[in-house]
Design an enzyme around this catalytic site. Structure first.
Site, mmCIF file in Angstrom:
data_model
loop_
_atom_site.group_PDB
_atom_site.id
_atom_site.type_symbol
_atom_site.label_atom_id
_atom_site.label_comp_id
_atom_site.label_asym_id
_atom_site.label_seq_id
_atom_site.Cartn_x
_atom_site.Cartn_y
_atom_site.Cartn_z
ATOM 1 N N ALA A 1 0.843 -1.189 0.000
ATOM 2 C CA ALA A 1 0.000 0.000 0.000
ATOM 3 C C ALA A 1 0.873 1.231 0.000
ATOM 4 O O ALA A 1 2.031 1.200 0.427
ATOM 5 C CB ALA A 1 -0.931 0.009 1.214
ATOM 6 N N ASP B 1 10.974 10.194 -9.860
ATOM 7 C CA ASP B 1 10.970 9.645 -8.506
ATOM 8 C C ASP B 1 11.803 8.361 -8.486
ATOM 9 O O ASP B 1 11.361 7.322 -8.012
ATOM 10 C CB ASP B 1 9.545 9.359 -8.032
ATOM 11 C CG ASP B 1 9.492 9.087 -6.514
ATOM 12 O OD1 ASP B 1 10.441 9.502 -5.806
ATOM 13 O OD2 ASP B 1 8.522 8.464 -6.059
#
Length: 822
Positions: free
Chosen positions: A24, A142
């Site tokens: 998650a 990223d």
């Protein structure tokens, strides 16, 4: 690792059947899935979903829609392939190919820093991924260890959540920080609109620093402090292995224009696409666990579900969930045993084919047999223990120790070759100077060739003869003392995944495992008895010049000639000529012997930084340990008393009186320095050189352990006599300090002396070496025309690395044994 599906978790997302939970993030969850109704193919996908509350924001749906569009542009063998997405679904989702393996951050946290070869290959493949992205007009923005997944055949770049087309406007609100602080670029800190393709390269440099050291390159502390260091490109590269510092420093340049392109970085890292990716054994095992877990999930016949809580009152203890932890041991495929509850209507034959496909994946993922799951999975492993603190990785070791010639070799268990067991091998000719690393053990032979062995099992890897001349059959010392080395072949230097060879005025760098030539240069000078290339800071230093009176620096990665410096200021007579050549590297300096004695040269420029005082001009040997350099005149007859000078490591100016006070029994012995650590100085009197029948021909006085500050004797250890009662000869290797142990070998055994924290030596242990040749009688042959080095009895060499000692005997026998633990 795979987690169970909680109550209320989706069972289907778009066209995919959900099998398990992968994790998650801040915006939602990620699930393992496969195409609904597909029970034959072994294609699994990772499906990223968005939380309902976030999905309710129209602006976020617009951003997610752009993310799906950007992901669709990605087409790279080095990135997880996007397979679909829907920003307008009730629960927006994006699916990419599933990579069965840990992330780079998980692998490093569990197993510690990666070896140099793995970092090189990792960086090259991620750079190739960036090249593909940038070629499609996509910036990642990223790039961090958590977004690089490790598969058996290399890394895969994932998560284009904040990637964008370089023609699009920014996807973030004004002032919103995009990225992970420790793995941002200065442009990220300055503002998302300034991010360019060069920013991804900067982040890749940070990521490779982390892979090589296990630490964030910009340190920790308050966020503002980390961001400031990032904005100024103040990365700490002190723990990065020296052969990686050049490429990584280039990536981390403050000015984006000074950074290499991804394509150029592949070249700087000096590695081609690997047929078998060089993951260390621990990473292969880690990847194999993911393959094994996937196999067990398939065997369970359905999704991995969280078991309902028991109805009894009181604290709820979650029982083992069906699937991973309750799947029985798999029986042979001819008689499969699976738990109840298969997918409705799924034919057993199809399930069996899928199971076989996944099991085959697990076999490969386990590292070519190290995690074998066919026909049944490996037994559960004990809970993972915390990895011991990672010591420094040693690029290579030879008879002098490492490149600083101090005789001190740090021991890091992570450097023990994968699958190592004690072994014995035999070279095809007598050994004559060797070097070893994690990938290869390479020896020069007395007939002028090189032979490479696998340090894990002693099997031959490759051989090389750079001067194929039938006249170069032996190496000799003439009647007047002149030395002829067959093929003018130097002692090799193993450095990481490279081997540096110098023979017949040909300088070569080869791949340590395959022996493939990476580059070659001409015209280095002729070899002497102990001449060898010196490697440090991504640079190869060799003697050169028409008169063999220069030192030249070449880039280890590509062979570029960087600089040359003269080691003589006049035309010395033959009597005055010495072996002018580089002898050591440490702390950004290369040390070389000049006509004025030893000098220290800047490794980047060749500019002189220091020179020994006049009284130390006669020194022939030098070693560097921390702030100090030590040098001593050497005498082939071992008759002259020892003088040991202590100098500043940078300027080579005398420290204190300049000469280490030594006990009279040491100075008169004719001992020579062998190993010098911060706590211990080791000198040894072995008697005269084996082929010198003059000078000090008495009994050798053995090994002395001294205090390096005061010269006081801390311990004395006799060595076997040169000649036994039966006339057989026995010599010992030059002592080294391996970790916290003083180590040397004779023709039968290893001698080990533990060293305490203050340098005080303990009781000597003598450990037999299986397969050692033992003492032998001197071979009679006609020596009127000179000494045949290959037929003489010579001391062995010990090459300690990763808690293993490779002992090389003059006969060509090589034995590899574990260093005993106290």
């Amino acid at each position: 690792m795979l987690g169970p599906l909680r109550e209320g978790a989706p069972r289907r997302i778009g066209p995919y059947e959900v099998l398990a939970r992968l994790g998650a993030g801040g915006m939602g969850e990620v699930f393992l899935a496969r195409a609904a109704g597909d029970t034959v193919s072994d294609s699994f996908v990772a499906v990223k979903t968005v939380r309902r509350d976030v999905a309710g924001d129209p602006a976020f749906r617009d951003r997610f829609r752009r993310e799906i569009k950007v992901a669709s542009l990605v087409d790279s063998a080095y990135a997880a392939a996007p397979v679909g997405g829907d920003a307008d679904a009730e629960t927006p989702w994006l699916a990419t190919a599933y990579v069965p393996g840990p992330s780079l951050s998980q692998a490093v946290r569990r197993g510690g820093p990666l070896p140099v070869a793995a970092v090189r290959a990792l960086g090259a493949d991620v750079a190739r991924a960036l090249a593909d992205l940038h070629g499609a007009g996509v910036l990642h923005r990223d790039l961090k260890p958590g977004n690089v997944m490790l598969s058996v055949d290399g890394p895969r770049l994932i998560d284009f959540g904040i990637a964008r087309s370089n023609t699009a406007t920014t996807m973030t609100a004004t002032g919103m920080m995009v990225g992970t602080p420790s793995f941002m670029s200065p442009e990220h800190v300055a503002g998302a609109r300034r991010v360019t393709a060069a920013s991804d390269v900067f982040c890749l440099g940070s990521l490779l620093c982390y892979a090589a050291t296990g630490e964030d390159p910009f340190g920790d502390g308050p966020l503002a402090a980390v961001l400031y260091r990032v904005s100024q490109a103040e990365a700490d590269l002190s723990r990065v292995p020296e052969e990686l510092r050049g490429p990584l420093a280039a990536c981390l340049a403050l000015d984006p224009a000074d950074r290499p392109t991804p394509e150029a970085l592949v070249g700087l890292l000096g590695t081609g696409a690997a047929k078998v990716f060089p993951w260390p054994e621990g990473v292969r095992d880690h990847i194999g666990e993911y393959g094994g877990e996937l196999a067990q999930l398939v065997a369970s016949g359905g999704p991995l579900l969280e078991a309902p809580a028991p109805a009894a009152a009181g604290p709820v203890v979650a029982p083992a969930v069906p699937g991973l932890h309750s799947v029985p041991t798999l029986a042979p495929v001819s008689a499969p045993t699976v738990p109840a509850g298969p997918v409705a209507g799924e034919p057993r034959k199809r399930r069996r084919r899928l199971l076989a496909a996944v099991l085959a994946l697990a076999v490969v993922a386990g590292g070519l047999g190290t995690y074998l799951l066919w026909p049944e999975p490996a037994p559960p492993k004990d809970p993972a223990k915390a990895a011991p603190p990672a010591g420094p990785r040693v690029p290579g070791v030879d008879g002098r120790g490492t490149a600083d010639a101090s005789g001190v070799v740090a021991q890091n268990a992570a450097q023990r070759p994968a699958g190592w067991k004690p072994w014995r091998a035999k070279l095809t000719a007598p050994a004559f100077g060797c070097s070893a690393g994690e990938k290869a053990l390479v020896c020069r032979t007395t007939d002028g060739r090189y032979e490479a062995l696998d340090p894990a099992d002693g099997k031959p890897l490759w051989s090389a003869d750079l001067v194929a001349d039938p006249r170069d059959g032996s190496s000799t010392i003439g009647p007047t003392g002149g030395i002829f080395v067959a093929g003018s072949t130097n002692v090799p230097a193993v450095h990481g995944d490279s081997v540096v060879l110098l023979s017949g005025k040909r300088l070569q760098v080869r791949d340590a495992r395959s022996g493939a030539v990476r580059w070659e240069q001409e015209d280095p000078a002729q070899a002497k008895l102990d001449t060898q290339p010196i490697v440090g800071d991504g640079t190869v230093f060799v003697r050169s010049g028409e008169e063999s009176d220069q030192v030249t620096a070449f880039a280890l990665a590509d062979g570029r000639r960087l600089w040359s410096a003269s080691l003589t200021n006049n035309d010395p007579s033959r009597a005055e000529f010495r072996d002018f050549e580089p002898v050591a590297y440490a702390n950004g300096l290369v040390y070389a012997l000049s006509d004025g004695g030893f000098v220290a040269l800047d490794a980047k420029t060749g500019q002189q930084r220091g020179q020994v005082p006049a009284e130390a001009k006669s020194c022939d040997g030098l070693g560097v340990q921390g702030r100090y350099a030590y040098c001593a005149p050497l005498d082939a007859t071992a008759a002259a008393p020892l003088s040991l000078y202590r100098l500043d490591a940078t300027t080579l100016a005398p420290v204190g009186t300049g000469r280490l006070p030594l006990p009279a029994d040491v100075t008169k012995s004719g001992a020579r320095p062998a190993a010098l650590s911060a706590r211990t100085a080791v000198v040894v009197d072995q008697g005269p050189l084996p082929w010198a029948d003059w000078g000090n021909t008495g009994k050798p006085d053995g090994v002395f352990v001294l205090d390096p500050a005061t010269g006081r004797t801390l311990g004395h250890y006799p060595i076997p006599p040169l000649t036994g009662a039966d006339g057989r000869k026995q010599y010992v290797s030059s002592p080294l300090i391996a970790g916290d142990t003083l180590l040397y070998a004779d023709f039968s055994a290893l001698h080990l002396v533990p060293l305490g924290r203050n340098g005080t030596p303990g009781k000597e242990r003598v450990v037999p070496v299986p397969g050692a040749p033992g003492p032998r009688a001197k071979e009679p042959y006609e020596r009127v025309n000179g000494t045949d080095i290959g037929r003489e009895i010579r001391p062995p060499e010990v090459l300690p690395l990763g808690g293993v000692a490779h002992v090389v005997y003059d006969t060509g026998v090589v034995a590899s044994v574990a260093l005993p633990k106290e």
